[in-house]
Design an enzyme around this catalytic site. Sequence first.
Site, PDB file in Angstrom:
ATOM      1  N   ARG A  27       0.825  -1.221   0.000  1.00  0.00           N
ATOM      2  CA  ARG A  27       0.000   0.000   0.000  1.00  0.00           C
ATOM      3  C   ARG A  27       0.856   1.268   0.000  1.00  0.00           C
ATOM      4  O   ARG A  27       0.465   2.288   0.585  1.00  0.00           O
ATOM      5  CB  ARG A  27      -0.953   0.044   1.206  1.00  0.00           C
ATOM      6  N   ARG A  31      -3.315   6.248   1.191  1.00  0.00           N
ATOM      7  CA  ARG A  31      -3.938   7.407   1.859  1.00  0.00           C
ATOM      8  C   ARG A  31      -3.024   8.163   2.818  1.00  0.00           C
ATOM      9  O   ARG A  31      -3.381   9.242   3.270  1.00  0.00           O
ATOM     10  CB  ARG A  31      -5.188   6.954   2.620  1.00  0.00           C
ATOM     11  N   ARG A  40      -7.128  11.079  -5.684  1.00  0.00           N
ATOM     12  CA  ARG A  40      -8.404  10.384  -5.482  1.00  0.00           C
ATOM     13  C   ARG A  40      -9.573  11.369  -5.544  1.00  0.00           C
ATOM     14  O   ARG A  40     -10.631  11.060  -6.123  1.00  0.00           O
ATOM     15  CB  ARG A  40      -8.386   9.651  -4.136  1.00  0.00           C
ATOM     16  N   ASP A  77      -6.929  -2.913  -7.119  1.00  0.00           N
ATOM     17  CA  ASP A  77      -7.565  -3.532  -5.959  1.00  0.00           C
ATOM     18  C   ASP A  77      -7.733  -5.017  -6.246  1.00  0.00           C
ATOM     19  O   ASP A  77      -7.946  -5.406  -7.403  1.00  0.00           O
ATOM     20  CB  ASP A  77      -8.942  -2.895  -5.708  1.00  0.00           C
ATOM     21  N   TYR A 154     -14.965 -12.656  -0.053  1.00  0.00           N
ATOM     22  CA  TYR A 154     -15.712 -11.433  -0.374  1.00  0.00           C
ATOM     23  C   TYR A 154     -16.951 -11.753  -1.222  1.00  0.00           C
ATOM     24  O   TYR A 154     -17.994 -11.122  -1.066  1.00  0.00           O
ATOM     25  CB  TYR A 154     -14.816 -10.450  -1.132  1.00  0.00           C
TER      26      TYR A 154
END
Length: 354
Positions: A27, A31, A40, A77, A154
Site C-alpha cells: 500500500r 492514503r 483520489r 484492488d 468477499y
Amino acid sequence: MTALKNDRFLRALLKQPVDVTPVWMMRQAGRYLPEYRASRAKAGDFMSLCMNPELACEVTLQPLERYPLDAAILFSDILTVPDAMGLGLYFETGEGPRFKKVVSTIADIEALPIPDPEKDLGYVMDAVRTIRRELNGRVPLIGFSGSPWTLATYMVEGGSSKDFRKSKAMLYENPQAMHALLDKLAQSVTSYLNGQILAGAQAVQIFDSWGGSLSAAAYQEFSLAYMRKIVDGLIREHDGRRVPVIMFTKGGGLWLESMAEVGVEALGLDWTCDIGEARRRVGDKVALQGNMDPSVLYAKPDAIRAEVARILASFGHGDGHVFNLGHGITPEVDPAHAGAFIESVHELSAQYHG
C-alpha cells in the site's frame, strides 16, 4: 523494453547478490500521502481512480517521487476480478467494499464467467503498460492479485467479514461448491496475472489476506492448493528475464514449510513471524519478504531505525531478503516516518551484503 537501472528487488527475489537490502511497502501508493488523496479527489471515488489508467499510473509513481524505493506496485484492488465476473463492486463510506450480487449456490458459481484480462480488465492492463512506460526502467513493476480463497470470502459474504461465517459454512457444509468456486477463481487469477506479465509486470504477488483464518487442514485444501494451481500456470520468463512470484498469506507463519514447496521465488511474512526463524525453517528454498509491524511507523524515527536494525540482524548475512512491512502501511502514518524507514533499510543493510 528499457533496461532496468535498479534491479536489486528482482535480484533479491532470485537470491542473487545485492549491495543493500531492497525495500518497498505494501500500500505504498495510498492514503498516508497527501498527493494520493488529491488524485483520489480528482477521480471522484476509489473505483474511478482504479479504472483510469493515467490516474492509476500517477498514484503508482507518487511514492517513488518521494522515496528511493526499489520497486513500484501497480495501483489497483484485489476485487477487480470478482467485479469483472459480474458481481458489481462498490464502496460504502466507512463500510469498505460491497458486492451487489453474492455467490451462495452452485448455480451462482456455474454462472460466473472467467474474465478475459484484455477485454474485461483492460483498464488494469492499460495501467500496467502506462506505468511501465513512465517508469522508463527506474525500478521494476510488481503486479498482483488476491488469492482464490481471499476473493471467495468477499464473493460469498458480499463484502468484508470478521468471522467468514458464510464462507466457512459453505466450505464445511458444501465443499464441492467451494471447490468449484475456488477452481474458477484460480483460472481467473492465472489468466489475470499472465495478462499483467504480458503487459509489463516484472514480478507478481498473490495476496492471501484471509488464508490465516483457516484451520491447518482447510488452509492446505482450500487456499494453498489453489495458489499452487496458479503458480503452475504462470508465465515465468518474459522480456528475457525470470518473472519472480511472491506468495503472501497473512497469518500463515505456521505453514511456511509447505508454502515454500509451492514453486514461488519468495514468501511474504507478516510481523507475527520472526524472520530469522523463518529463514532457518525454509532454508534456501525461497527468498523472504518482510516483515516490520506497520504500527512501528507511528513511532519516532529513532525507534523505527532500531526495529529495522533488529529485523536485519535477525535475517543476518546473505541474499534473499526484500524488506517490507508485515502488512499495508496505514493511512495515519506521517510520510516523514516512511522516509526514515526506507533510509534506515538502505543504510543499515549494506553491512549484511558483500
